[in-house]
Design a protein around this motif. Structure first.
Motif, PDB file in Angstrom:
ATOM      1  N   LYS A  46       1.269  51.015  28.560  1.00 50.74           N
ATOM      2  CA  LYS A  46      -0.047  50.473  28.826  1.00 50.74           C
ATOM      3  C   LYS A  46      -0.641  49.712  27.447  1.00 50.74           C
ATOM      4  CE  LYS A  46      -2.172  54.622  27.025  1.00 50.74           C
ATOM      5  NZ  LYS A  46      -3.198  55.745  27.355  1.00 50.74           N
ATOM      6  N   TYR A  47      -1.636  48.403  27.323  1.00 47.57           N
ATOM      7  CA  TYR A  47      -1.893  47.790  26.199  1.00 47.57           C
ATOM      8  C   TYR A  47      -3.424  48.271  26.034  1.00 47.57           C
ATOM      9  CZ  TYR A  47      -3.840  44.236  23.404  1.00 47.57           C
ATOM     10  OH  TYR A  47      -4.224  43.424  22.319  1.00 47.57           O
ATOM     11  N   LEU A  48      -3.814  48.623  25.036  1.00 49.65           N
ATOM     12  CA  LEU A  48      -5.088  49.075  24.667  1.00 49.65           C
ATOM     13  C   LEU A  48      -5.529  48.101  23.588  1.00 49.65           C
ATOM     14  CD1 LEU A  48      -5.202  52.630  24.828  1.00 49.65           C
ATOM     15  CD2 LEU A  48      -5.521  51.152  26.757  1.00 49.65           C
ATOM     16  N   SER A  49      -4.822  47.751  22.816  1.00 51.37           N
ATOM     17  CA  SER A  49      -4.900  47.088  21.381  1.00 51.37           C
ATOM     18  C   SER A  49      -3.861  47.010  20.519  1.00 51.37           C
ATOM     19  CB  SER A  49      -6.330  47.491  20.570  1.00 51.37           C
ATOM     20  OG  SER A  49      -6.143  48.634  19.998  1.00 51.37           O
ATOM     21  N   GLY A  50      -3.967  46.355  19.462  1.00 46.49           N
ATOM     22  CA  GLY A  50      -2.983  46.017  18.345  1.00 46.49           C
ATOM     23  C   GLY A  50      -1.845  45.132  18.927  1.00 46.49           C
ATOM     24  N   SER A  51      -0.555  45.716  18.522  1.00 44.07           N
ATOM     25  CA  SER A  51       0.442  44.797  18.880  1.00 44.07           C
ATOM     26  C   SER A  51       0.677  44.367  20.277  1.00 44.07           C
ATOM     27  CB  SER A  51       2.016  45.675  18.515  1.00 44.07           C
ATOM     28  OG  SER A  51       2.944  44.741  18.789  1.00 44.07           O
ATOM     29  N   THR A  52       0.804  43.011  20.280  1.00 41.67           N
ATOM     30  CA  THR A  52       0.744  42.466  21.924  1.00 41.67           C
ATOM     31  C   THR A  52       2.034  42.918  22.680  1.00 41.67           C
ATOM     32  OG1 THR A  52       1.639  40.367  21.060  1.00 41.67           O
ATOM     33  CG2 THR A  52      -0.586  40.672  21.244  1.00 41.67           C
ATOM     34  N   LEU A  53       3.132  43.181  21.900  1.00 43.97           N
ATOM     35  CA  LEU A  53       4.202  43.690  22.559  1.00 43.97           C
ATOM     36  C   LEU A  53       4.291  45.078  22.934  1.00 43.97           C
ATOM     37  CD1 LEU A  53       7.176  42.920  23.906  1.00 43.97           C
ATOM     38  CD2 LEU A  53       8.047  42.951  21.634  1.00 43.97           C
ATOM     39  N   VAL A  54       4.392  45.474  24.016  1.00 43.16           N
ATOM     40  CA  VAL A  54       4.306  46.891  24.258  1.00 43.16           C
ATOM     41  C   VAL A  54       5.560  47.418  24.796  1.00 43.16           C
ATOM     42  CG1 VAL A  54       2.888  48.629  25.466  1.00 43.16           C
ATOM     43  CG2 VAL A  54       1.892  46.739  24.642  1.00 43.16           C
ATOM     44  N   LYS A  55       6.149  48.664  24.210  1.00 46.10           N
ATOM     45  CA  LYS A  55       7.343  49.143  25.067  1.00 46.10           C
ATOM     46  C   LYS A  55       6.972  50.500  25.729  1.00 46.10           C
ATOM     47  CE  LYS A  55      10.508  46.993  21.428  1.00 46.10           C
ATOM     48  NZ  LYS A  55      11.022  46.292  22.197  1.00 46.10           N
ATOM     49  N   GLY A  56       7.562  50.424  26.894  1.00 49.97           N
ATOM     50  CA  GLY A  56       7.324  51.475  27.762  1.00 49.97           C
ATOM     51  C   GLY A  56       8.646  52.385  27.983  1.00 49.97           C
ATOM     52  N   ILE A  57       8.425  53.252  28.971  1.00 48.41           N
ATOM     53  CA  ILE A  57       9.732  53.972  29.439  1.00 48.41           C
ATOM     54  C   ILE A  57      10.653  53.282  30.095  1.00 48.41           C
ATOM     55  CG2 ILE A  57       8.206  56.117  29.490  1.00 48.41           C
ATOM     56  CD1 ILE A  57       8.390  55.972  32.668  1.00 48.41           C
ATOM     57  N   ASN A  58      12.014  53.733  30.107  1.00 46.32           N
ATOM     58  CA  ASN A  58      13.108  53.141  30.927  1.00 46.32           C
ATOM     59  C   ASN A  58      13.299  51.869  30.471  1.00 46.32           C
ATOM     60  OD1 ASN A  58      12.840  55.604  32.425  1.00 46.32           O
ATOM     61  ND2 ASN A  58      11.762  54.772  34.248  1.00 46.32           N
ATOM     62  N   GLY A  59      13.057  51.259  29.440  1.00 47.80           N
ATOM     63  CA  GLY A  59      13.695  50.078  28.898  1.00 47.80           C
ATOM     64  C   GLY A  59      12.781  49.127  29.287  1.00 47.80           C
ATOM     65  N   PHE A  60      11.398  49.329  29.789  1.00 51.32           N
ATOM     66  CA  PHE A  60      10.585  48.295  29.944  1.00 51.32           C
ATOM     67  C   PHE A  60       9.642  47.727  28.943  1.00 51.32           C
ATOM     68  CE2 PHE A  60      11.174  47.469  34.578  1.00 51.32           C
ATOM     69  CZ  PHE A  60      11.648  48.556  35.171  1.00 51.32           C
ATOM     70  N   GLU A  61       9.159  46.598  28.821  1.00 50.34           N
ATOM     71  CA  GLU A  61       8.164  46.185  27.744  1.00 50.34           C
ATOM     72  C   GLU A  61       7.306  45.131  28.560  1.00 50.34           C
ATOM     73  OE1 GLU A  61      11.102  44.802  24.858  1.00 50.34           O
ATOM     74  OE2 GLU A  61      10.559  42.758  25.409  1.00 50.34           O
ATOM     75  N   ALA A  62       6.320  45.161  27.848  1.00 47.60           N
ATOM     76  CA  ALA A  62       5.179  44.063  28.378  1.00 47.60           C
ATOM     77  C   ALA A  62       4.776  43.249  27.276  1.00 47.60           C
ATOM     78  CB  ALA A  62       4.337  44.780  29.311  1.00 47.60           C
ATOM     79  N   GLU A  63       4.256  42.135  27.581  1.00 46.75           N
ATOM     80  CA  GLU A  63       3.475  41.321  26.403  1.00 46.75           C
ATOM     81  C   GLU A  63       2.182  41.114  26.779  1.00 46.75           C
ATOM     82  OE1 GLU A  63       5.876  38.356  24.589  1.00 46.75           O
ATOM     83  OE2 GLU A  63       4.377  38.366  22.866  1.00 46.75           O
ATOM     84  N   PHE A  64       1.463  41.129  25.976  1.00 47.82           N
ATOM     85  CA  PHE A  64      -0.093  40.891  26.360  1.00 47.82           C
ATOM     86  C   PHE A  64      -0.379  39.475  25.732  1.00 47.82           C
ATOM     87  CE2 PHE A  64      -4.461  40.749  27.000  1.00 47.82           C
ATOM     88  CZ  PHE A  64      -5.165  40.590  25.875  1.00 47.82           C
ATOM     89  N   ASN A  65      -1.001  38.575  26.586  1.00 42.53           N
ATOM     90  CA  ASN A  65      -1.018  37.076  26.432  1.00 42.53           C
ATOM     91  C   ASN A  65      -2.505  36.733  26.490  1.00 42.53           C
ATOM     92  OD1 ASN A  65      -1.299  34.167  25.874  1.00 42.53           O
ATOM     93  ND2 ASN A  65       0.947  34.104  25.742  1.00 42.53           N
ATOM     94  N   LYS A  66      -3.404  36.797  25.594  1.00 41.63           N
ATOM     95  CA  LYS A  66      -4.667  36.732  25.645  1.00 41.63           C
ATOM     96  C   LYS A  66      -5.144  35.345  26.221  1.00 41.63           C
ATOM     97  CE  LYS A  66      -9.413  37.567  23.699  1.00 41.63           C
ATOM     98  NZ  LYS A  66     -10.033  38.036  22.507  1.00 41.63           N
TER      99      LYS A  66
END
Lengths: 111, 113
Positions: free
Chosen positions: A49-69
Motif C-alpha cells: 500500500k501507498y499512504l505517503s512518502g517514498s513513491t516506490l513501495v515494496k510489498g510481499i512476495n517480491g512485488f513492488e509498485a510505484e506511485f506516480n501522481k
C-alpha cells in the motif's frame, strides 16, 4: 468520486519473466492506494500500500509498485514471476475507509 | 488462529428464502466491512461498522441488513433472496479506517436457485 481502472483484464506471462499490472486512479484529493491479491477460492490478501512518502513501495512476495501522481498511476511490478503468482490482482483506493476496487487483473503464469 | 472467519463457507438456497452469514474477527479491530464479489469478480463495498455503529451504507437493497452485536462480530441477514444475490460475500476488518489494511475472510459463496 474516486475510481480505479485496471487496464488489463488478463495478463499471461511465462515463468521467470517480468510482469507489470497497470492501475490508474482518479481522485481530486490525497489518495491511499492498495494492491490486493486473491488466490483461487480464497479471500483477499494485501500485497502493498501507498499512504505517503517514498513513491516506490515494496510489498510481499517480491512485488513492488510505484506511485506516480502526475500520471495518476500505481502500477504493480515483479521482476521474475513464479507459477505460484497465478491469481487475481486488485488495485484499490480508499476514500473514507472503504475500499474502491478496480475490475481486477488475472495474472496467469505459464511454465 | 484464523483472523477473520465466516460461516457458512457455502450456501445454496431457494429464491424467496431468508438467510444469514456470520463473521467473526479475533484481531481486536474496531472496524468491520461487508463486500460483495459478483460473477465477474468485481468487488463492491456494502456496509461498514465501527465499534458497533453503522458508518458506511452503500446503495444496497433493504433486504440486506447488517447487525453487529459486538465489535468482533458482523453478521449479514438477507431477506427474500433473489437470483441476483448469488455472489461471494466477503467480510473484512481493520484497526481504524482511513489508510488501514483490511483483512479479509475466506468468503461465503451464496447460490440462489
Amino acid at each position: 468520486a474516486q475510481s480505479v481502472t485496471q487496464l488489463d483484464s488478463q495478463v499471461p506471462v511465462f515463468e521467470e519473466a517480468p510482469v507489470e499490472l497497470r492501475c490508474n486512479y482518479s481522485s481530486s484529493v490525497s489518495v491511499y492506494l492498495f494492491w490486493y491479491v486473491q488466490y483461487p477460492n480464497q479471500g483477499l490478501q494485501l500485497l502493498l500500500k501507498y499512504l505517503s512518502g517514498s513513491t516506490l513501495v515494496k510489498g510481499i512476495n517480491g512485488f513492488e509498485a510505484e506511485f506516480n501522481k502526475s500520471q495518476t498511476s500505481f502500477h504493480l511490478r515483479k521482476p521474475s514471476v513464479h507459477i505460484s503468482d497465478t491469481a487475481e490482482y486488485f488495485c484499490a483506493v480508499s476514500p473514507g475507509g472503504k475500499l474502491i476496487f478496480g475490475q481486477g487483473t488475472e495474472l496467469s503464469v505459464k511454465p | 488462529d484464523t483472523a477473520v472467519s465466516q460461516t457458512p463457507k457455502y450456501l445454496v438456497t431457494q429464491m424467496g428464502n431468508d438467510k444469514s452469514i456470520k463473521c467473526e474477527q479475533n484481531l481486536g479491530h474496531d472496524t468491520m466491512y461487508w463486500y460483495k464479489q459478483d460473477s465477474k469478480k468485481f468487488l463492491k463495498i456494502m456496509f461498514s461498522y465501527n465499534n458497533k455503529e453503522l458508518i458506511i451504507n452503500e446503495t444496497v437493497p433493504n433486504r440486506f441488513s447488517p447487525k453487529s452485536p459486538d465489535k468482533a462480530h458482523l453478521n449479514l441477514h438477507i431477506n427474500s433472496l433473489e437470483l441476483g444475490d448469488s455472489a461471494v460475500y466477503f467480510c473484512a476488518s481493520s484497526q481504524g479506517r482511513v489508510g488501514e489494511t483490511q483483512y479479509f475472510g475466506p468468503g461465503t459463496r451464496l447460490l440462489v436457485l
